[in-house]
Design an enzyme around this catalytic site. Structure first.
Site, PDB file in Angstrom:
ATOM      1  N   SER A 187      47.809  30.355  28.538  1.00 47.47           N
ATOM      2  CA  SER A 187      49.137  30.391  29.149  1.00 47.47           C
ATOM      3  C   SER A 187      50.056  31.283  28.323  1.00 47.47           C
ATOM      4  O   SER A 187      49.945  31.332  27.098  1.00 47.47           O
ATOM      5  CB  SER A 187      49.712  28.976  29.198  1.00 47.47           C
ATOM      6  OG  SER A 187      51.115  29.039  29.321  1.00 47.47           O
ATOM      7  N   ASP A 192      63.656  27.763  43.498  1.00 48.21           N
ATOM      8  CA  ASP A 192      63.610  27.133  42.172  1.00 48.21           C
ATOM      9  C   ASP A 192      65.014  27.173  41.547  1.00 48.21           C
ATOM     10  O   ASP A 192      65.977  27.600  42.182  1.00 48.21           O
ATOM     11  CB  ASP A 192      62.535  27.778  41.274  1.00 48.21           C
ATOM     12  CG  ASP A 192      62.928  29.161  40.810  1.00 48.21           C
ATOM     13  OD1 ASP A 192      63.768  29.799  41.487  1.00 48.21           O
ATOM     14  OD2 ASP A 192      62.416  29.620  39.779  1.00 48.21           O
ATOM     15  N   ARG A 248      44.781  27.701  30.973  1.00 52.63           N
ATOM     16  CA  ARG A 248      44.721  27.294  32.381  1.00 52.63           C
ATOM     17  C   ARG A 248      43.384  27.712  32.954  1.00 52.63           C
ATOM     18  O   ARG A 248      42.876  28.803  32.657  1.00 52.63           O
ATOM     19  CB  ARG A 248      45.836  27.947  33.184  1.00 52.63           C
ATOM     20  CG  ARG A 248      47.214  27.614  32.669  1.00 52.63           C
ATOM     21  CD  ARG A 248      48.291  27.899  33.693  1.00 52.63           C
ATOM     22  NE  ARG A 248      49.587  28.003  33.051  1.00 52.63           N
ATOM     23  CZ  ARG A 248      50.270  26.969  32.571  1.00 52.63           C
ATOM     24  NH1 ARG A 248      49.784  25.746  32.650  1.00 52.63           N
ATOM     25  NH2 ARG A 248      51.439  27.151  31.996  1.00 52.63           N
ATOM     26  N   SER A 273      65.233  28.718  34.621  1.00 56.49           N
ATOM     27  CA  SER A 273      64.516  28.662  35.899  1.00 56.49           C
ATOM     28  C   SER A 273      64.160  27.244  36.337  1.00 56.49           C
ATOM     29  O   SER A 273      65.043  26.413  36.500  1.00 56.49           O
ATOM     30  CB  SER A 273      63.271  29.547  35.766  1.00 56.49           C
ATOM     31  OG  SER A 273      62.583  29.636  36.967  1.00 56.49           O
ATOM     32  N   ALA A 306      51.283  33.724  43.499  1.00 58.06           N
ATOM     33  CA  ALA A 306      51.068  32.551  44.353  1.00 58.06           C
ATOM     34  C   ALA A 306      52.218  31.560  44.188  1.00 58.06           C
ATOM     35  O   ALA A 306      52.589  30.857  45.128  1.00 58.06           O
ATOM     36  CB  ALA A 306      49.737  31.906  44.017  1.00 58.06           C
ATOM     37  N   ASN A 307      52.842  31.529  43.001  1.00 56.45           N
ATOM     38  CA  ASN A 307      53.924  30.571  42.744  1.00 56.45           C
ATOM     39  C   ASN A 307      55.231  30.891  43.477  1.00 56.45           C
ATOM     40  O   ASN A 307      56.227  30.205  43.288  1.00 56.45           O
ATOM     41  CB  ASN A 307      54.169  30.436  41.235  1.00 56.45           C
ATOM     42  CG  ASN A 307      54.721  31.716  40.609  1.00 56.45           C
ATOM     43  OD1 ASN A 307      55.276  32.569  41.282  1.00 56.45           O
ATOM     44  ND2 ASN A 307      54.557  31.845  39.292  1.00 56.45           N
ATOM     45  N   ASP A 317      64.692  32.505  42.146  1.00 57.21           N
ATOM     46  CA  ASP A 317      63.827  33.679  42.252  1.00 57.21           C
ATOM     47  C   ASP A 317      62.409  33.328  42.713  1.00 57.21           C
ATOM     48  O   ASP A 317      61.526  34.171  42.690  1.00 57.21           O
ATOM     49  CB  ASP A 317      63.811  34.506  40.946  1.00 57.21           C
ATOM     50  CG  ASP A 317      63.199  33.756  39.781  1.00 57.21           C
ATOM     51  OD1 ASP A 317      62.860  32.575  39.927  1.00 57.21           O
ATOM     52  OD2 ASP A 317      63.068  34.382  38.701  1.00 57.21           O
TER      53      ASP A 317
HETATM   54  C1  16G Z   1      56.383  33.305  33.671  1.00 57.44           C
HETATM   55  C2  16G Z   1      56.392  34.486  34.594  1.00 57.44           C
HETATM   56  C3  16G Z   1      55.711  34.147  35.901  1.00 57.44           C
HETATM   57  C4  16G Z   1      54.324  33.626  35.625  1.00 57.44           C
HETATM   58  C5  16G Z   1      54.349  32.479  34.650  1.00 57.44           C
HETATM   59  C6  16G Z   1      52.950  32.117  34.217  1.00 57.44           C
HETATM   60  C7  16G Z   1      58.117  36.157  34.830  1.00 57.44           C
HETATM   61  C8  16G Z   1      59.558  36.404  35.115  1.00 57.44           C
HETATM   62  N1  16G Z   1      57.747  34.899  34.883  1.00 57.44           N
HETATM   63  O1  16G Z   1      57.162  32.263  34.189  1.00 57.44           O
HETATM   64  O2  16G Z   1      55.654  35.311  36.648  1.00 57.44           O
HETATM   65  O3  16G Z   1      53.709  33.211  36.811  1.00 57.44           O
HETATM   66  O4  16G Z   1      55.053  32.878  33.495  1.00 57.44           O
HETATM   67  O5  16G Z   1      52.991  31.111  33.280  1.00 57.44           O
HETATM   68  O6  16G Z   1      57.344  37.071  34.556  1.00 57.44           O
HETATM   69  P1  16G Z   1      51.732  30.788  32.346  1.00 57.44           P
HETATM   70  O7  16G Z   1      51.415  32.023  31.552  1.00 57.44           O
HETATM   71  O8  16G Z   1      52.165  29.630  31.543  1.00 57.44           O
HETATM   72  O9  16G Z   1      50.594  30.442  33.272  1.00 57.44           O
HETATM   73 MG    MG Z   2      62.815  31.132  38.498  1.00 56.62          MG
END
Ligand code: 16G
Ligand code: MG
Length: 546
Positions: A509, A286, A516, A69, A383-384, A290
């Protein structure tokens, strides 16, 4: 019978690399994702898992996507897609983790056979796996390892080569629904483009798209795929002036570098190259297409971003209006799904202005997707910029079978039905979401500025906190409160109370070794201050900084 010898022989050619002592590979929210040098053996083993999963589900096709990604080019990742194009069922994540962490080739074969026995999988029935990859140079080695596992387990497989992640999800669903009344579309990359282009023309209904759209493709697979898609739009039906930028897929090192949706969201500015032209409608995908961010650079006020929350409220507003115009308000349940990161102003706008229910789930697409499936029309976005709109079978047949009592009602029903075809039903899809946004802006006659005027975001701040042990932190209430360590949440509450319209939460995270902290408040300085204070609390409870 079993495939022991074949697996043993093939595994020796694609060995697993041991991690540092005490560390394990883990199938997380994005599958396995890390430096590509570690992934050859991992991908081989994921092939074994995908084959087992296909056999468990009576030979339905399972998908495997090789991508990291928005991560830098040196990383890669591998994740599994279930038959309807959804993420791998959560219960199976631990089986993936078990296979990948088997210490030796012999242990691997044992684990494979044990899973087959425990899960009552007949290893003699046909299995099918289809796969694709993004533009990372390491992708080739990884899919070779994957194919070796599929050959060793006598699994039929199809290599779709370069794809965006949502295209692979589309192909999985199309493959499994082929020839049924619920056919999702032709089983080919061209089929995906045809479906989207046809639905786009239908949904536009002759409306005009104002001005040019500049699309930053993060120098990832979205670039060539978007360029290919644009050829399918009949110019005489829709005049869509798109300028594709940052679509260099020949120099791997520029992937996601100073561009792309993640850059825009985290840096809160436009990619420096190509130099943004003031006022021009722009968006960023990205690295695997996606996620989507819209923005423009205003000659007077500067950069303004329209993120996943904005896309969600725009979609909910348009679809809500159509459902009303179609006279279906009492028969179809519409819901919006967000995470705790959604700006409070967007939640207020959706509940109070649009009068639609909002549900909050933990971070991670699978959680949002699951809740959205509970509605006739479920709008979900992080939000991302990752998200989509799901339509139930009931909703689809209602659009088709309702006999309209007026031209306006017929119009609304047609548009709803076209939107359901335009919007990827399997997963968030930046290209499909972008087309959805363009349709809505054209119907409403809105510029990005008009869209931005719908509500004003609360100032907010996101902080990454290094802690000794992130696993000390557990959350409840869709990650909005800490259930442990004891006492931490009370301290956060105490700080939040000092600020106006304030909210803050902390979570570990799921993708990196850190916590976070998110905070929002009435003013920017208060949001910043609150985030800093909560970050200090987390540091203290998390065993100090590293
Ligand atoms: C992953 C998740 C995304 C989420 C991010 C949070 C999928 C396909 N992707 O990239 O949705 O926003 O994790 O990251 O589920 P974090 O847990 O490091 O904050
Ligand atoms: Mg992606």
């Amino acid at each position: 019978m079993a495939h022991d010898e074949q697996i043993l022989a093939a595994s020796q050619k694609h060995p697993i690399k041991p991690l540092d002592k005490g560390q394990l590979y883990k199938y997380g929210t994005a599958g396995f994702r890390m430096n590509a040098d570690l992934l050859e053996g991992v991908t081989f083993r994921v092939g074994l898992l995908a084959s087992l999963r296909s056999r468990k589900l009576g030979g339905q096709a399972i998908g495997v996507m090789v991508t990291a990604s928005h991560n830098p080019a040196v990383d890669n990742g591998v994740k599994v897609v279930d038959p309807m194009g959804e993420m791998l069922e959560q219960d199976w994540e631990k089986f993936a983790t078990a296979l990948v962490n088997a210490p030796s080739d012999d242990d691997l074969v044992k684990t494979y056979n044990k899973l087959a026995t425990d899960l009552k999988i007949n290893l003699n029935i046909p299995a099918k796996v289809i796969y694709g990859r993004d533009t990372r140079p390491s992708g080739h080695t990884l899919v070779t390892a994957l194919a070796a596992a599929l050959d060793a387990t006598k699994t039929e497989h199809v290599d779709y080569k370069l794809l965006t992640t949502p295209q692979l999800h589309y192909l999985v669903r199309a493959t499994n629904s082929e020839g049924t009344p619920m056919s999702y579309g032709k089983v080919s990359e061209a089929g995906y483009y045809e479906k989207l282009a046809t639905a786009f023309v239908r949904a536009m209904k002759g409306k005009k798209i104002e001005g040019q759209l500049v699309v930053d493709c993060a120098n990832g697979v979205g670039g060539p795929k978007l360029t290919e898609f644009l050829k399918y739009i009949p110019k005489d039906k829709v005049n869509f002036d798109v300028k594709v930028v940052n679509d260099d897929v020949l120099r791997p090192e520029v992937l996601n570098l100073d561009c792309g949706a993640d850059f825009v969201k985290t840096k809160q500015r436009a990619p420096p190259s190509p130099k943004p032209r003031p006022g021009v409608r722009s968006c960023s995908l990205d690295g695997d297409a996606d996620r989507l961010m819209y923005y423009w650079v205003d000659p007077e006020t500067g950069f303004f971003m329209l993120d996943g929350d904005r896309i969600s409220s725009l979609a909910a507003s348009f679809i809500g209006e159509l459902v009303e115009a179609a006279n279906l308000k009492d028969s179809l349940r519409i819901g919006v799904v967000q995470t705790a990161y959604a700006n409070g102003a967007s939640t207020n706008y959706i509940t109070q202005h649009l009068r639609l229910p909002v549900v909050c789930t933990p971070t991670g697409v699978k959680h949002l997707h699951h809740v959205a499936q509970g509605y006739d029309i479920g709008v979900y976005f992080e939000a991302n910029g990752h998200g989509t709109v799901l339509f139930s079978n009931d909703a689809l047949s209602t659009f088709k079978n309702t006999s309209p009592q007026s031209p306006a009602q017929k119009d609304a029903l047609d548009t709803l039905s076209a939107m359901a075809d335009l919007i990827n039903q399997t997963v968030g899809d930046a290209i499909s979401d972008m087309l959805m946004v363009e349709v809505i802006l054209a119907h409403k006659g809105w510029s990005l500025r008009d869209w931005a005027m719908t509500y004003t975001d609360l100032p907010n701040r996101l902080v990454r906190v290094e802690v000794g042990n992130k696993d000390l932190f557990a959350t409840t209430d869709a990650e909005r409160r800490l259930s442990s360590p004891e006492g931490a949440q009370e301290e956060i509450d105490y700080e939040v109370k000092k600020y106006k319209d304030a909210r803050s939460f902390a979570r570990a995270s799921g993708t990196e070794n850190a916590c976070r902290v998110y905070a929002e408040a009435a003013t920017r300085s208060e949001a910043n201050e609150l985030a800093e204070r909560v970050a200090r609390i987390i540091e203290r409870y998390g065993g100090g900084g590293l």
